[in-house]
Design an enzyme around this catalytic site. Structure first.
Site, PDB file in Angstrom:
ATOM      1  N   SER A   1       0.748  -1.362  -0.037  1.00 54.89           N
ATOM      2  CA  SER A   1      -0.106  -0.033  -0.074  1.00 54.89           C
ATOM      3  C   SER A   1       1.055   1.165   0.026  1.00 54.89           C
ATOM      4  O   SER A   1       1.779   1.683   0.907  1.00 54.89           O
ATOM      5  CB  SER A   1      -0.927   0.086   1.261  1.00 54.89           C
ATOM      6  OG  SER A   1      -1.968  -0.768   1.103  1.00 54.89           O
TER       7      SER A   1
ATOM      8  N   TYR B   1      -9.309  -9.923   2.227  1.00 58.23           N
ATOM      9  CA  TYR B   1     -10.415  -9.282   2.449  1.00 58.23           C
ATOM     10  C   TYR B   1     -11.353  -8.791   1.187  1.00 58.23           C
ATOM     11  O   TYR B   1     -12.527  -8.642   1.117  1.00 58.23           O
ATOM     12  CB  TYR B   1     -10.471  -8.067   3.409  1.00 58.23           C
ATOM     13  CG  TYR B   1      -9.574  -6.877   2.944  1.00 58.23           C
ATOM     14  CD1 TYR B   1      -9.964  -5.992   2.141  1.00 58.23           C
ATOM     15  CD2 TYR B   1      -8.369  -6.851   3.691  1.00 58.23           C
ATOM     16  CE1 TYR B   1      -9.288  -5.006   1.817  1.00 58.23           C
ATOM     17  CE2 TYR B   1      -7.608  -5.521   3.113  1.00 58.23           C
ATOM     18  CZ  TYR B   1      -8.079  -4.650   2.232  1.00 58.23           C
ATOM     19  OH  TYR B   1      -7.305  -3.595   1.823  1.00 58.23           O
ATOM     20  N   GLU B   2     -10.503  -8.866   0.085  1.00 62.82           N
ATOM     21  CA  GLU B   2     -11.488  -8.321  -1.141  1.00 62.82           C
ATOM     22  C   GLU B   2     -12.005  -9.285  -1.779  1.00 62.82           C
ATOM     23  O   GLU B   2     -13.101  -8.968  -2.386  1.00 62.82           O
ATOM     24  CB  GLU B   2     -10.270  -7.531  -2.125  1.00 62.82           C
ATOM     25  CG  GLU B   2      -9.615  -6.377  -1.942  1.00 62.82           C
ATOM     26  CD  GLU B   2      -8.502  -6.054  -2.832  1.00 62.82           C
ATOM     27  OE1 GLU B   2      -8.900  -5.740  -4.102  1.00 62.82           O
ATOM     28  OE2 GLU B   2      -7.505  -6.297  -2.419  1.00 62.82           O
TER      29      GLU B   2
ATOM     30  N   ASN C   1       1.249   3.659  10.912  1.00 61.84           N
ATOM     31  CA  ASN C   1       0.479   4.283  12.113  1.00 61.84           C
ATOM     32  C   ASN C   1       0.816   3.355  13.274  1.00 61.84           C
ATOM     33  O   ASN C   1       1.481   2.234  13.279  1.00 61.84           O
ATOM     34  CB  ASN C   1      -1.020   3.676  11.378  1.00 61.84           C
ATOM     35  CG  ASN C   1      -1.297   2.485  11.182  1.00 61.84           C
ATOM     36  OD1 ASN C   1      -1.166   2.126  10.068  1.00 61.84           O
ATOM     37  ND2 ASN C   1      -1.883   1.860  12.202  1.00 61.84           N
TER      38      ASN C   1
ATOM     39  N   HIS D   1      -7.446   4.495   5.884  1.00 62.66           N
ATOM     40  CA  HIS D   1      -6.494   4.028   4.777  1.00 62.66           C
ATOM     41  C   HIS D   1      -5.644   5.250   4.188  1.00 62.66           C
ATOM     42  O   HIS D   1      -4.525   5.288   3.868  1.00 62.66           O
ATOM     43  CB  HIS D   1      -7.447   3.429   3.743  1.00 62.66           C
ATOM     44  CG  HIS D   1      -6.551   2.768   2.691  1.00 62.66           C
ATOM     45  ND1 HIS D   1      -5.662   1.941   2.777  1.00 62.66           N
ATOM     46  CD2 HIS D   1      -6.317   3.089   1.381  1.00 62.66           C
ATOM     47  CE1 HIS D   1      -4.996   1.642   1.595  1.00 62.66           C
ATOM     48  NE2 HIS D   1      -5.414   2.499   0.621  1.00 62.66           N
TER      49      HIS D   1
HETATM   50  N1  HPA Z   1      -3.808  -2.763  10.837  1.00 57.69           N
HETATM   51  C1  HPA Z   1      -3.851  -3.679   9.804  1.00 57.69           C
HETATM   52  N2  HPA Z   1      -3.675  -3.249   8.694  1.00 57.69           N
HETATM   53  C2  HPA Z   1      -2.756  -2.127   8.526  1.00 57.69           C
HETATM   54  C3  HPA Z   1      -2.532  -1.175   9.623  1.00 57.69           C
HETATM   55  C4  HPA Z   1      -3.060  -1.606  10.696  1.00 57.69           C
HETATM   56  O1  HPA Z   1      -2.873  -0.728  11.691  1.00 57.69           O
HETATM   57  N3  HPA Z   1      -1.829  -0.169   9.200  1.00 57.69           N
HETATM   58  C5  HPA Z   1      -1.391  -0.499   7.842  1.00 57.69           C
HETATM   59  N4  HPA Z   1      -2.208  -1.643   7.486  1.00 57.69           N
END
Ligand code: HPA
Length: 298
Positions: A38, A108-109, A257, A269
């Site tokens: 991502s 999940y998609e 994060n 996201h």
């Molecule tokens: N949790 C799950 N997937 C993720 C996260 C998260 O905190 N951050 C980026 N992808």
């Protein structure tokens, strides 16, 4: 033939049609693959001597629906003279040919692991021997901060799903030998490359959760107790299949994060993509340096 044998044959046929299509687009025969997570897709844009294939045009290839997951496969090389914004210049070293997956399909998609790992089937059939798998992840380890790059030492699988179930990639007996899913040798080279270039890094265990919702705070506390340092919704199925094929794997998480409950901010996201963008430079430099380091062995 058994049902599983039939499925296996059908998969093999699909993969060879995908591979035939890709081979018709380029004469490049890469041995190193990279899966971009991502927000990390920008790496693909920097390649030279590049052939780009839109995955929508590849027969049998799964579609990603997540923003930031472009759905392209690039064949190409890292420019020897340096990557524009990272300023790297590797002098005499030449980049190996690369197979770069920009964008992936998450469990999940589609709720279908076969689609998630299809790119790995294709990579193996194309002759990939070493794979760098990257993702965006949330930090569980309190020493980590958004923007950190974490080498993945091992994984936890909170989905308890195994993409190998119901199929046998080798067409022979199951390989039940326990072995590290991530290559110790590649990890050592990657750490050397990071140190030599002054790129800070973390190391830790990556936990795969199903998504699509981020984890609950209680889930994060549980996963923390189980020993994970970061959490995300990808990578592990691809790594399991790659390891089964005997491909050497290196994993890198870009910490975007703090995991749920570790900060007062609400996760989104968009935030994940913004931070991934910010670390693009370190990420690109690191991956490039690793390619130059491992490219000497393939
Ligand atoms: N949790 C799950 N997937 C993720 C996260 C998260 O905190 N951050 C980026 N992808």
């Amino acid at each position: 033939m058994s049902a599983s044998g039939n499925r296996q044959q059908a998969l093999a046929n699909q993969v060879s049609e995908s591979v035939e299509f890709l081979r018709s687009k380029t004469s490049s025969r890469p041995a190193i693959g990279i899966v971009l997570g991502s927000g990390l897709g920008g790496f693909g844009d920097l390649l030279i001597e590049k052939t780009t294939v839109d995955t929508k045009t590849i027969p049998h290839y799964p579609r990603s629906s997540v923003p930031g997951h472009a759905g392209k496969i690039h064949f190409g090389k890292i420019p020897q003279s340096g990557i524009p914004y990272s300023g790297i210049a590797d002098g005499k070293k030449k980049s190996a040919e690369l197979l770069v997956f920009q964008g992936r399909v998450h469990f999940y998609e589609t709720n279908d692991l076969a689609q998630v790992v299809y790119p790995i089937d294709v990579a193996a059939a194309l002759g990939i021997k070493k794979l760098i798998v990257t993702n965006a992840g949330g930090a569980i380890n309190r020493q980590f901060a958004p923007g950190d790059l974490m080498f993945i030492t091992d994984y936890l699988n909170m989905t308890f799903k195994n993409p190998l179930r119901g199929r046998n990639p080798k067409g022979a007996s199951w390989n039940k030998t326990l072995r590290p899913a991530f290559s110790r040798a590649m990890l050592a080279k990657a750490k050397d490359a990071a140190r030599e270039n002054g790129i800070p890094y973390k190391e830790g265990v990556y936990c795969w959760t199903k998504g699509p919702a981020y984890e609950s705070a209680a889930e994060i506390q549980m996963i923390d107790k189980l020993g994970a340092d970061a959490v995300g919704m990808s990578t592990v199925p691809e790594v399991i299949v790659a390891a089964e094929y005997g491909i050497e794997v290196l994993g890198i998480s870009c910490i975007t994060n703090l995991a749920t409950g570790l900060s007062s901010e609400k996760l989104s996201h968009a935030e994940v993509t913004v931070v991934a963008n910010r670390v693009k430079q370190n990420f690109t430099t690191l991956v490039s340096k690793i390619v130059f380091a491992i490219g000497e062995d393939v």
